[in-house]
Scaffold this motif. Structure first.
Motif, mmCIF file in Angstrom:
data_model
loop_
_atom_site.group_PDB
_atom_site.id
_atom_site.type_symbol
_atom_site.label_atom_id
_atom_site.label_comp_id
_atom_site.label_asym_id
_atom_site.label_seq_id
_atom_site.Cartn_x
_atom_site.Cartn_y
_atom_site.Cartn_z
ATOM 1 N N TYR A 48 0.840 -1.195 0.000
ATOM 2 C CA TYR A 48 0.000 0.000 0.000
ATOM 3 C C TYR A 48 0.882 1.256 0.000
ATOM 4 C CZ TYR A 48 -3.226 3.653 1.311
ATOM 5 O OH TYR A 48 -3.939 4.819 1.317
ATOM 6 N N ASP A 49 1.856 1.274 0.902
ATOM 7 C CA ASP A 49 2.731 2.440 1.012
ATOM 8 C C ASP A 49 3.542 2.671 -0.267
ATOM 9 O OD1 ASP A 49 1.745 2.861 3.559
ATOM 10 O OD2 ASP A 49 3.561 2.144 4.584
ATOM 11 N N TYR A 50 3.987 1.591 -0.913
ATOM 12 C CA TYR A 50 4.734 1.697 -2.174
ATOM 13 C C TYR A 50 3.885 2.439 -3.216
ATOM 14 C CZ TYR A 50 6.642 0.263 -6.704
ATOM 15 O OH TYR A 50 7.119 0.265 -7.988
ATOM 16 N N PHE A 51 2.632 2.012 -3.385
ATOM 17 C CA PHE A 51 1.773 2.661 -4.377
ATOM 18 C C PHE A 51 1.364 4.066 -3.925
ATOM 19 C CE2 PHE A 51 1.484 -1.598 -6.080
ATOM 20 C CZ PHE A 51 1.506 -1.354 -7.438
ATOM 21 N N TYR A 52 1.139 4.240 -2.648
ATOM 22 C CA TYR A 52 0.778 5.564 -2.124
ATOM 23 C C TYR A 52 1.893 6.571 -2.418
ATOM 24 C CZ TYR A 52 -0.877 9.196 1.025
ATOM 25 O OH TYR A 52 -1.324 10.394 1.532
ATOM 26 N N ASP A 53 3.139 6.138 -2.236
ATOM 27 C CA ASP A 53 4.279 7.017 -2.523
ATOM 28 C C ASP A 53 4.357 7.397 -3.995
ATOM 29 O OD1 ASP A 53 5.056 7.024 0.140
ATOM 30 O OD2 ASP A 53 6.645 5.528 -0.133
ATOM 31 N N GLN A 54 3.757 6.582 -4.870
ATOM 32 C CA GLN A 54 3.744 6.880 -6.305
ATOM 33 C C GLN A 54 2.482 7.653 -6.719
ATOM 34 O OE1 GLN A 54 6.574 5.962 -7.795
ATOM 35 N NE2 GLN A 54 7.177 4.881 -5.943
ATOM 36 N N GLY A 55 1.627 7.972 -5.733
ATOM 37 C CA GLY A 55 0.431 8.759 -6.022
ATOM 38 C C GLY A 55 -0.831 7.949 -6.252
ATOM 39 N N TYR A 56 -0.836 6.671 -5.894
ATOM 40 C CA TYR A 56 -1.996 5.808 -6.109
ATOM 41 C C TYR A 56 -2.572 5.339 -4.783
ATOM 42 C CZ TYR A 56 -0.303 5.631 -10.887
ATOM 43 O OH TYR A 56 0.118 5.972 -12.142
ATOM 44 N N THR A 57 -3.910 5.259 -4.735
ATOM 45 C CA THR A 57 -4.600 4.712 -3.579
ATOM 46 C C THR A 57 -5.126 3.335 -3.962
ATOM 47 O OG1 THR A 57 -5.256 6.921 -2.878
ATOM 48 C CG2 THR A 57 -6.474 5.074 -1.927
ATOM 49 N N MET A 58 -4.775 2.336 -3.170
ATOM 50 C CA MET A 58 -5.146 0.952 -3.467
ATOM 51 C C MET A 58 -6.210 0.469 -2.484
ATOM 52 S SD MET A 58 -2.935 0.309 -5.875
ATOM 53 C CE MET A 58 -2.808 -1.445 -6.084
ATOM 54 N N SER A 59 -7.163 -0.309 -2.988
ATOM 55 C CA SER A 59 -8.097 -0.976 -2.083
ATOM 56 C C SER A 59 -7.393 -2.191 -1.481
ATOM 57 C CB SER A 59 -9.352 -1.434 -2.840
ATOM 58 O OG SER A 59 -9.042 -2.526 -3.691
ATOM 59 N N GLU A 60 -7.896 -2.653 -0.369
ATOM 60 C CA GLU A 60 -7.336 -3.851 0.252
ATOM 61 C C GLU A 60 -7.451 -5.040 -0.697
ATOM 62 O OE1 GLU A 60 -8.093 -6.439 4.323
ATOM 63 O OE2 GLU A 60 -8.651 -4.334 4.264
ATOM 64 N N HIS A 61 -8.561 -5.103 -1.425
ATOM 65 C CA HIS A 61 -8.760 -6.182 -2.393
ATOM 66 C C HIS A 61 -7.674 -6.145 -3.475
ATOM 67 C CE1 HIS A 61 -10.878 -9.092 -4.887
ATOM 68 N NE2 HIS A 61 -10.714 -8.263 -5.903
ATOM 69 N N ALA A 62 -7.366 -4.953 -3.982
ATOM 70 C CA ALA A 62 -6.326 -4.829 -5.012
ATOM 71 C C ALA A 62 -4.973 -5.288 -4.483
ATOM 72 C CB ALA A 62 -6.239 -3.390 -5.520
ATOM 73 N N LEU A 63 -4.658 -4.934 -3.247
ATOM 74 C CA LEU A 63 -3.388 -5.358 -2.649
ATOM 75 C C LEU A 63 -3.308 -6.878 -2.577
ATOM 76 C CD1 LEU A 63 -3.316 -2.782 0.272
ATOM 77 C CD2 LEU A 63 -1.937 -2.687 -1.822
ATOM 78 N N ASN A 64 -4.398 -7.506 -2.129
ATOM 79 C CA ASN A 64 -4.438 -8.966 -2.070
ATOM 80 C C ASN A 64 -4.291 -9.587 -3.457
ATOM 81 O OD1 ASN A 64 -4.876 -10.155 0.652
ATOM 82 N ND2 ASN A 64 -6.565 -8.680 0.698
ATOM 83 N N ARG A 65 -4.938 -8.981 -4.444
ATOM 84 C CA ARG A 65 -4.852 -9.512 -5.810
ATOM 85 C C ARG A 65 -3.439 -9.397 -6.362
ATOM 86 N NH1 ARG A 65 -9.871 -11.293 -8.313
ATOM 87 N NH2 ARG A 65 -8.555 -11.370 -10.152
ATOM 88 N N ILE A 66 -2.771 -8.287 -6.095
ATOM 89 C CA ILE A 66 -1.399 -8.126 -6.595
ATOM 90 C C ILE A 66 -0.497 -9.202 -6.008
ATOM 91 C CG2 ILE A 66 0.650 -6.645 -6.564
ATOM 92 C CD1 ILE A 66 -1.317 -4.241 -6.731
ATOM 93 N N LEU A 67 -0.570 -9.396 -4.704
ATOM 94 C CA LEU A 67 0.277 -10.423 -4.084
ATOM 95 C C LEU A 67 -0.101 -11.817 -4.579
ATOM 96 C CD1 LEU A 67 0.628 -9.153 -0.402
ATOM 97 C CD2 LEU A 67 2.275 -8.969 -2.273
ATOM 98 N N GLY A 68 -1.396 -12.089 -4.686
ATOM 99 C CA GLY A 68 -1.853 -13.401 -5.141
ATOM 100 C C GLY A 68 -1.508 -13.676 -6.593
ATOM 101 N N ARG A 69 -1.747 -12.691 -7.465
ATOM 102 C CA ARG A 69 -1.469 -12.893 -8.898
ATOM 103 C C ARG A 69 0.024 -12.963 -9.164
ATOM 104 N NH1 ARG A 69 -5.781 -14.693 -8.364
ATOM 105 N NH2 ARG A 69 -7.682 -13.753 -9.115
ATOM 106 N N THR A 70 0.832 -12.301 -8.346
ATOM 107 C CA THR A 70 2.284 -12.410 -8.484
ATOM 108 C C THR A 70 2.716 -13.830 -8.127
ATOM 109 O OG1 THR A 70 2.572 -10.070 -7.966
ATOM 110 C CG2 THR A 70 4.502 -11.468 -7.751
#
Length: 134
Positions: A48-70
Motif C-alpha cells: 500500500y505504502d509503495y503505491f501511495y508514494d507513487q500517487g496511487y490509492t489501493m483498495s485492500e482487495h487490489a493489494l491482495n490480488r497483486i500479491l496473489g497474482r504475483t
C-alpha cells in the motif's frame, strides 16, 4: 453444566490478530480483513505504502490480488502494475461505471469517483463495451 462455545480462529491461532492490531499504512490506511498473519499484513501495508508514494490509492482487495497474482505468475511484480498504471491504455467501462487501465493482458479497474484502484485482473482481454479515453 455450562456449554463451552467453540473457539474462534483468533483463539486457536494467536498469530492472527483482529484487524485493529495490524500496522497502519500511510494516510491512516487500515486493513479490515481479520485472517491475515502479521507477516502477510505487513506485506500488504508495505505494498500500500509503495503505491501511495507513487500517487496511487489501493483498495485492500487490489493489494491482495497483486500479491496473489504475483505468486500465481499472472503478473510479474508490483512494479509491473505500476508500469501498467503509468503506460497502459485507459478506457471507460460503462458496465461497471469505472475507468480501466489495460496493458499486457492485465486490467486494472479504478473507481472513477475517488481514483481508488479496485482490483487487478491478470490474463484478461479488452472488452467490447469499453470506450477508449483520450
Amino acid at each position: 453444566q455450562e456449554s463451552k462455545s467453540p473457539q474462534s480462529e483468533l483463539d486457536v491461532n494467536p498469530d492472527i490478530p483482529d484487524s485493529s492490531q495490524y500496522p497502519k499504512g500511510k494516510n491512516g490506511f487500515q486493513l479490515t480483513g481479520t485472517t491475515y498473519s502479521q507477516k502477510y499484513a505487513k506485506k500488504l501495508i508495505e505494498l500500500y505504502d509503495y503505491f501511495y508514494d507513487q500517487g496511487y490509492t489501493m483498495s485492500e482487495h487490489a493489494l491482495n490480488r497483486i500479491l496473489g497474482r504475483t505468486k500465481q505468475g499472472k503478473i510479474i511484480s508490483p512494479e509491473q502494475v505500476f508500469d501498467i498504471l503509468r503506460k497502459g491504455t485507459r478506457f471507460e467501462d460503462p458496465i461497471h461505471d469505472n475507468i480501466v487501465v489495460y496493458k499486457d493482458e492485465i486490467t486494472i479497474p479504478i473507481d472513477k469517483n475517488d481514483g481508488t484502484i479496485i482490483t487487478v485482473i491478470g490474463k484478461s482481454k479488452i472488452q467490447p463495451k469499453w470506450r477508449p479515453l483520450k
